[in-house]
Motif scaffolding. Structure first.
Motif, PDB file in Angstrom:
ATOM      1  N   ILE A 166      14.889   2.408   5.919  1.00  0.00           N
ATOM      2  CA  ILE A 166      14.490   3.593   5.148  1.00  0.00           C
ATOM      3  C   ILE A 166      15.317   4.789   5.587  1.00  0.00           C
ATOM      4  N   ILE A 167      15.483   4.950   6.883  1.00  0.00           N
ATOM      5  CA  ILE A 167      16.294   6.055   7.397  1.00  0.00           C
ATOM      6  C   ILE A 167      17.740   5.917   6.934  1.00  0.00           C
ATOM      7  N   ARG A 195      11.751   0.595   9.168  1.00  0.00           N
ATOM      8  CA  ARG A 195      11.905   2.044   9.314  1.00  0.00           C
ATOM      9  C   ARG A 195      13.379   2.424   9.379  1.00  0.00           C
ATOM     10  N   ASP A 196      14.172   1.633  10.085  1.00  0.00           N
ATOM     11  CA  ASP A 196      15.606   1.900  10.194  1.00  0.00           C
ATOM     12  C   ASP A 196      16.290   1.806   8.835  1.00  0.00           C
TER      13      ASP A 196
END
Length: 146
Positions: free
Chosen positions: A5-6, A2-3
């Motif tokens: 992607i962010i 997720r990090d």
């Protein structure tokens, strides 16, 4: 995951912001301090008395996005000068299409303005592509890099 992607989405935003800011600042300097009088003198009969903003904004948002895709994303794994070269080629083609067409169909569009504007557009797009590349690299997730 997720990090990453962010970070990747952030790198796109930072890159686009760098491109747009670079275009805005450099064109402001160009038209305000360097070439504004040339355009006024050479294109007196062709210029509007009131500037219409929306076509300018539409062009720069579209052009900034294309610069991002063709010069930044295409060269994300290469040194910065590749983005500069691809940016210059994009500017050469885009500003060339505008200037050559304008020169061929507009009576008051001078050869001088054609050459100056075409050269400026080539340089401007190259510098903005490199600014976008630098912005992209600044925030880019490490896992995406080779």
């Amino acid at each position: 995951m997720r990090d990453n992607i962010i970070k990747f989405l952030s790198s796109i935003c930072v890159s686009m912001l760098a491109i747009f800011l670079c275009f805005a600042v450099l064109d402001l300097i160009w038209f305000t301090f360097i070439s504004g009088d040339w355009y006024q003198q050479e294109m007196q009969g062709l210029m509007r008395t009131e500037f219409i903003i929306w076509p300018w904004l539409a062009f720069y948002f579209l052009y900034g996005g294309v610069t991002f895709v063709l010069a930044v994303v295409a060269n994300r794994d290469k040194p910065i000068y590749y983005a500069g070269i691809d940016g210059a080629l994009l500017g050469l083609a885009s500003y060339g299409a505008y200037n050559l067409t304008s020169y061929s169909i507009l009576e008051g569009f001078s050869l001088f303005i054609m050459a100056v504007d075409w050269s400026w557009g080539t340089f401007l797009t190259s510098v903005c592509a490199m600014a976008g590349w630098a912005g992209f690299q600044k925030v880019r997730p490490k896992i995406d890099q080779k």
